[in-house]
Motif scaffolding. Structure first.
Motif, PDB file in Angstrom:
ATOM      1  N   GLY A  62       0.770  -1.234   0.000  1.00 42.25           N
ATOM      2  CA  GLY A  62       0.000   0.000   0.000  1.00 42.25           C
ATOM      3  C   GLY A  62       0.798   1.278   0.000  1.00 42.25           C
ATOM      4  O   GLY A  62       0.212   2.369  -0.066  1.00 42.25           O
ATOM      5  N   ALA A  63       2.125   1.209   0.097  1.00 45.95           N
ATOM      6  CA  ALA A  63       2.942   2.420   0.098  1.00 45.95           C
ATOM      7  C   ALA A  63       3.031   3.011  -1.311  1.00 45.95           C
ATOM      8  O   ALA A  63       3.006   2.287  -2.305  1.00 45.95           O
ATOM      9  N   TRP A  64       3.167   4.331  -1.366  1.00 48.99           N
ATOM     10  CA  TRP A  64       3.339   5.037  -2.636  1.00 48.99           C
ATOM     11  C   TRP A  64       4.815   5.373  -2.818  1.00 48.99           C
ATOM     12  O   TRP A  64       5.504   5.718  -1.862  1.00 48.99           O
ATOM     13  N   CYS A  65       5.283   5.271  -4.070  1.00 46.44           N
ATOM     14  CA  CYS A  65       6.701   5.456  -4.377  1.00 46.44           C
ATOM     15  C   CYS A  65       6.866   6.398  -5.562  1.00 46.44           C
ATOM     16  O   CYS A  65       6.145   6.281  -6.562  1.00 46.44           O
ATOM     17  N   THR A  88       2.995   3.952  -8.159  1.00 45.61           N
ATOM     18  CA  THR A  88       4.337   4.412  -8.509  1.00 45.61           C
ATOM     19  C   THR A  88       4.252   5.527  -9.527  1.00 45.61           C
ATOM     20  O   THR A  88       3.491   5.438 -10.495  1.00 45.61           O
ATOM     21  N   VAL A  89       5.013   6.591  -9.316  1.00 42.06           N
ATOM     22  CA  VAL A  89       5.060   7.688 -10.286  1.00 42.06           C
ATOM     23  C   VAL A  89       6.518   7.979 -10.622  1.00 42.06           C
ATOM     24  O   VAL A  89       7.427   7.670  -9.843  1.00 42.06           O
ATOM     25  N   CYS A  90       6.733   8.590 -11.793  1.00 43.22           N
ATOM     26  CA  CYS A  90       8.067   9.014 -12.213  1.00 43.22           C
ATOM     27  C   CYS A  90       8.059  10.530 -12.383  1.00 43.22           C
ATOM     28  O   CYS A  90       7.130  11.092 -12.978  1.00 43.22           O
ATOM     29  N   VAL A  91       9.093  11.189 -11.855  1.00 40.02           N
ATOM     30  CA  VAL A  91       9.163  12.651 -11.856  1.00 40.02           C
ATOM     31  C   VAL A  91      10.510  13.077 -12.425  1.00 40.02           C
ATOM     32  O   VAL A  91      11.550  12.511 -12.077  1.00 40.02           O
ATOM     33  N   ASP A  92      10.497  14.097 -13.296  1.00 38.79           N
ATOM     34  CA  ASP A  92      11.728  14.658 -13.859  1.00 38.79           C
ATOM     35  C   ASP A  92      11.870  16.093 -13.364  1.00 38.79           C
ATOM     36  O   ASP A  92      11.004  16.925 -13.610  1.00 38.79           O
ATOM     37  N   THR A  93      12.963  16.373 -12.653  1.00 42.25           N
ATOM     38  CA  THR A  93      13.174  17.730 -12.124  1.00 42.25           C
ATOM     39  C   THR A  93      13.898  18.641 -13.101  1.00 42.25           C
ATOM     40  O   THR A  93      14.006  19.837 -12.868  1.00 42.25           O
TER      41      THR A  93
END
Length: 202
Positions: A62-65, A88-93
């Motif tokens: 149940g954890a979000w990553c 799960t999500v992907c992020v670009d800074t």
């Protein structure tokens, strides 16, 4: 059902709880899991698979990553290692040193686990991020080199042997943990991936 922030989850479950990890990796960690509020680093030639293996159980539970600045993180590979992609999500800074710390700091407010690839941010920003991680009860996992961060737990995975049939089917990896929260080095040898694609005992 609503979505809890990392801080809400930490307050509900207690500040010193740990997110679960696969049983073969649990002996590496001080509390047999990913302890909230700490910075973990993962390095070595098996580091990417090791990251997937470390976060898989938690996301399944149940954890979000969030994966940050990791363009080579393959979601198919993550799924094969057991990572729950629906959380799960992907992020670009953009990797601008002035913004990396701010983005990571914002993410730890809402995610249980933030995995960031070789973050290039000033030491002062890294210290602020570490303080935010501790305050929010999140878990920060740094993949690769990160000289600005002082990890609490350092995990290194080194491939020792591949097993082949028609193609590569399993890999034997020696994993060692050390750091401020690990009083003496710990080692395990695992299959990563194992025959079923996930981490498995040798």
């Amino acid at each position: 059902m609503g979505v809890e922030t990392a801080a809400q989850l930490a307050s509900r479950s207690g500040p010193h709880t740990a997110l679960p990890v696969a049983a073969p990796l649990a002996p590496l960690l001080p509390v047999n899991g990913l302890e909230r509020g700490l910075v973990h680093s993962v390095r070595g030639d098996a580091a990417m698979s090791l990251v997937y293996a470390l976060v898989a159980e938690a996301t399944a539970a149940g954890a979000w990553c969030a994966f940050v600045d990791m363009p080579h993180a393959g979601l198919r590979a993550a799924h094969e290692h057991g990572v729950a992609l629906q959380r799960t999500v992907c992020v670009d800074t953009g990797r601008a040193p002035s913004s990396v710390g701010a983005v990571i700091g914002a993410l730890v407010d809402g995610f249980d686990i933030v995995v960031v690839g070789s973050p290039a941010c000033p030491p002062a920003d890294a210290r602020k991020v570490a303080s935010r991680v501790k305050a929010q009860g999140a878990v920060l996992v740094v993949h690769g080199a990160a000289p600005s961060f002082a990890p609490d737990v350092e995990i290194t995975g080194r491939a020792r042997r591949w097993g082949f049939a028609v193609r590569a089917t399993e890999r034997t990896v020696e994993v060692e943990s050390a750091g401020r929260r690990v009083h003496r080095p710990r080692r395990v040898t695992v299959l990563l991936p194992g025959p079923a694609g996930r981490v498995a005992p040798v």
